[in-house]
Design a protein around this motif. Structure first.
Motif, PDB file in Angstrom:
ATOM      1  N   ARG A   1      39.552   0.553 -36.464  1.00 46.01           N
ATOM      2  CA  ARG A   1      39.880   2.021 -36.639  1.00 46.01           C
ATOM      3  C   ARG A   1      39.676   2.635 -37.766  1.00 46.01           C
ATOM      4  O   ARG A   1      39.025   3.649 -37.923  1.00 46.01           O
ATOM      5  CB  ARG A   1      41.438   2.171 -36.255  1.00 46.01           C
ATOM      6  N   TRP A   2      39.810   2.172 -39.027  1.00 46.65           N
ATOM      7  CA  TRP A   2      39.698   2.489 -40.280  1.00 46.65           C
ATOM      8  C   TRP A   2      38.201   2.143 -40.724  1.00 46.65           C
ATOM      9  O   TRP A   2      37.792   2.577 -41.839  1.00 46.65           O
ATOM     10  CB  TRP A   2      40.863   1.985 -41.169  1.00 46.65           C
ATOM     11  N   ARG A   3      37.335   1.539 -40.027  1.00 41.49           N
ATOM     12  CA  ARG A   3      35.919   1.457 -40.003  1.00 41.49           C
ATOM     13  C   ARG A   3      35.201   2.242 -39.205  1.00 41.49           C
ATOM     14  O   ARG A   3      34.251   1.598 -38.523  1.00 41.49           O
ATOM     15  CB  ARG A   3      35.788  -0.243 -40.010  1.00 41.49           C
ATOM     16  N   ASN A   4      35.505   3.620 -39.035  1.00 36.76           N
ATOM     17  CA  ASN A   4      34.873   4.311 -38.231  1.00 36.76           C
ATOM     18  C   ASN A   4      34.988   3.871 -36.725  1.00 36.76           C
ATOM     19  O   ASN A   4      33.757   3.890 -35.867  1.00 36.76           O
ATOM     20  CB  ASN A   4      33.330   4.455 -38.524  1.00 36.76           C
ATOM     21  N   ASN A   5      36.042   3.292 -36.291  1.00 37.68           N
ATOM     22  CA  ASN A   5      36.218   2.838 -35.142  1.00 37.68           C
ATOM     23  C   ASN A   5      35.232   1.780 -34.611  1.00 37.68           C
ATOM     24  O   ASN A   5      34.750   1.560 -33.531  1.00 37.68           O
ATOM     25  CB  ASN A   5      36.316   3.887 -33.726  1.00 37.68           C
ATOM     26  N   ALA A   6      34.800   0.810 -35.580  1.00 37.75           N
ATOM     27  CA  ALA A   6      34.064  -0.290 -35.181  1.00 37.75           C
ATOM     28  C   ALA A   6      34.781  -1.357 -34.069  1.00 37.75           C
ATOM     29  O   ALA A   6      35.832  -1.733 -34.382  1.00 37.75           O
ATOM     30  CB  ALA A   6      33.906  -0.987 -36.600  1.00 37.75           C
ATOM     31  N   GLU A   7      33.828  -1.923 -33.485  1.00 38.61           N
ATOM     32  CA  GLU A   7      34.279  -2.852 -32.473  1.00 38.61           C
ATOM     33  C   GLU A   7      33.958  -4.232 -33.181  1.00 38.61           C
ATOM     34  O   GLU A   7      33.168  -4.321 -33.998  1.00 38.61           O
ATOM     35  CB  GLU A   7      33.508  -2.700 -31.229  1.00 38.61           C
ATOM     36  N   VAL A   8      34.741  -5.074 -32.583  1.00 36.96           N
ATOM     37  CA  VAL A   8      34.343  -6.695 -33.274  1.00 36.96           C
ATOM     38  C   VAL A   8      33.627  -7.234 -31.820  1.00 36.96           C
ATOM     39  O   VAL A   8      34.173  -7.461 -30.907  1.00 36.96           O
ATOM     40  CB  VAL A   8      35.520  -7.429 -33.498  1.00 36.96           C
TER      41      VAL A   8
ATOM     42  N   ALA B   1      32.068 -12.379 -36.245  1.00 40.21           N
ATOM     43  CA  ALA B   1      33.362 -11.662 -35.690  1.00 40.21           C
ATOM     44  C   ALA B   1      34.349 -12.155 -36.643  1.00 40.21           C
ATOM     45  O   ALA B   1      35.318 -11.300 -37.012  1.00 40.21           O
ATOM     46  CB  ALA B   1      33.817 -12.382 -34.575  1.00 40.21           C
ATOM     47  N   TRP B   2      34.566 -13.338 -37.334  1.00 38.99           N
ATOM     48  CA  TRP B   2      35.452 -13.617 -38.436  1.00 38.99           C
ATOM     49  C   TRP B   2      35.366 -12.353 -39.417  1.00 38.99           C
ATOM     50  O   TRP B   2      36.193 -11.892 -40.116  1.00 38.99           O
ATOM     51  CB  TRP B   2      35.154 -14.961 -38.936  1.00 38.99           C
ATOM     52  N   ARG B   3      34.215 -12.171 -39.945  1.00 35.74           N
ATOM     53  CA  ARG B   3      33.906 -11.112 -41.235  1.00 35.74           C
ATOM     54  C   ARG B   3      34.470  -9.889 -40.836  1.00 35.74           C
ATOM     55  O   ARG B   3      35.235  -9.064 -41.598  1.00 35.74           O
ATOM     56  CB  ARG B   3      32.402 -11.224 -41.724  1.00 35.74           C
ATOM     57  N   ASP B   4      34.260  -9.467 -39.367  1.00 39.66           N
ATOM     58  CA  ASP B   4      34.486  -8.252 -39.038  1.00 39.66           C
ATOM     59  C   ASP B   4      36.015  -8.050 -38.863  1.00 39.66           C
ATOM     60  O   ASP B   4      36.419  -7.107 -39.070  1.00 39.66           O
ATOM     61  CB  ASP B   4      33.954  -7.734 -37.639  1.00 39.66           C
ATOM     62  N   THR B   5      36.528  -9.113 -38.237  1.00 45.13           N
ATOM     63  CA  THR B   5      38.106  -9.225 -38.382  1.00 45.13           C
ATOM     64  C   THR B   5      38.761  -9.099 -39.611  1.00 45.13           C
ATOM     65  O   THR B   5      39.659  -8.487 -39.908  1.00 45.13           O
ATOM     66  CB  THR B   5      38.688 -10.358 -37.363  1.00 45.13           C
ATOM     67  N   VAL B   6      38.371  -9.776 -40.467  1.00 46.27           N
ATOM     68  CA  VAL B   6      38.933  -9.822 -42.082  1.00 46.27           C
ATOM     69  C   VAL B   6      38.965  -8.605 -42.499  1.00 46.27           C
ATOM     70  O   VAL B   6      39.845  -7.902 -43.023  1.00 46.27           O
ATOM     71  CB  VAL B   6      38.208 -10.800 -42.876  1.00 46.27           C
TER      72      VAL B   6
END
Length: 145
Positions: free
Chosen positions: A109-116, A130-135
């Protein structure tokens, strides 16, 4: 204050275990925090994907005890914040559990509603991404919760 967190993906064997164990580690100093995960189409009873386990282990998290669970009404009802990996999960939860509105958000959400992106059955690089995006997403949430 948020105390009960639910992290959701599709099968509950790749992305949501990453989010669950990472969020649990980030909230370790909050004794009342409860972090769980589930899937909208869970591979119930299955452990986390071997590549997900590997990536988490390399980053200091042991998720070997994880077993996939299917999301249900009680999980939603008892969660203060539900973090989902993509817009499809958000829509599915809102459709199946309308009482969840306002508590369900994209993890990015705080990353412009980015999806993983789902790394399931993809090369190791997909799990690492996926790990980097989740972190990055969990760290953004930590300033809010």
């Amino acid at each position: 204050m948020f105390n009960r967190f639910l992290v959701v993906c599709t099968g509950n064997i790749c992305r949501s275990p990453m989010g669950e164990y990472l969020l649990r580690e980030r909230l370790a100093d909050r004794p009342n925090a409860v972090v769980e995960s589930a899937g909208i189409g869970a591979l119930v009873g299955h452990p986390a994907d071997p590549l997900a386990l590997e990536v988490m282990q390399e980053n200091g998290l042991d998720a070997s005890a994880h077993r996939a669970r299917q999301i249900d009404k009680d999980m939603i009802a008892h969660s203060d914040l539900v973090l989902v990996m993509d817009k499809g999960h958000l829509q599915w939860i809102h459709q199946n559990f309308p009482m969840s509105r306002g508590r369900v958000h994209l993890i990015g959400r705080w990353r412009n509603n980015a999806e993983v992106a789902d790394p399931y059955r993809r090369p190791r690089e997909a799990f690492e991404q996926a790990w980097r995006d989740t972190v990055a997403s969990v760290d953004d949430w930590m300033t809010k919760v």
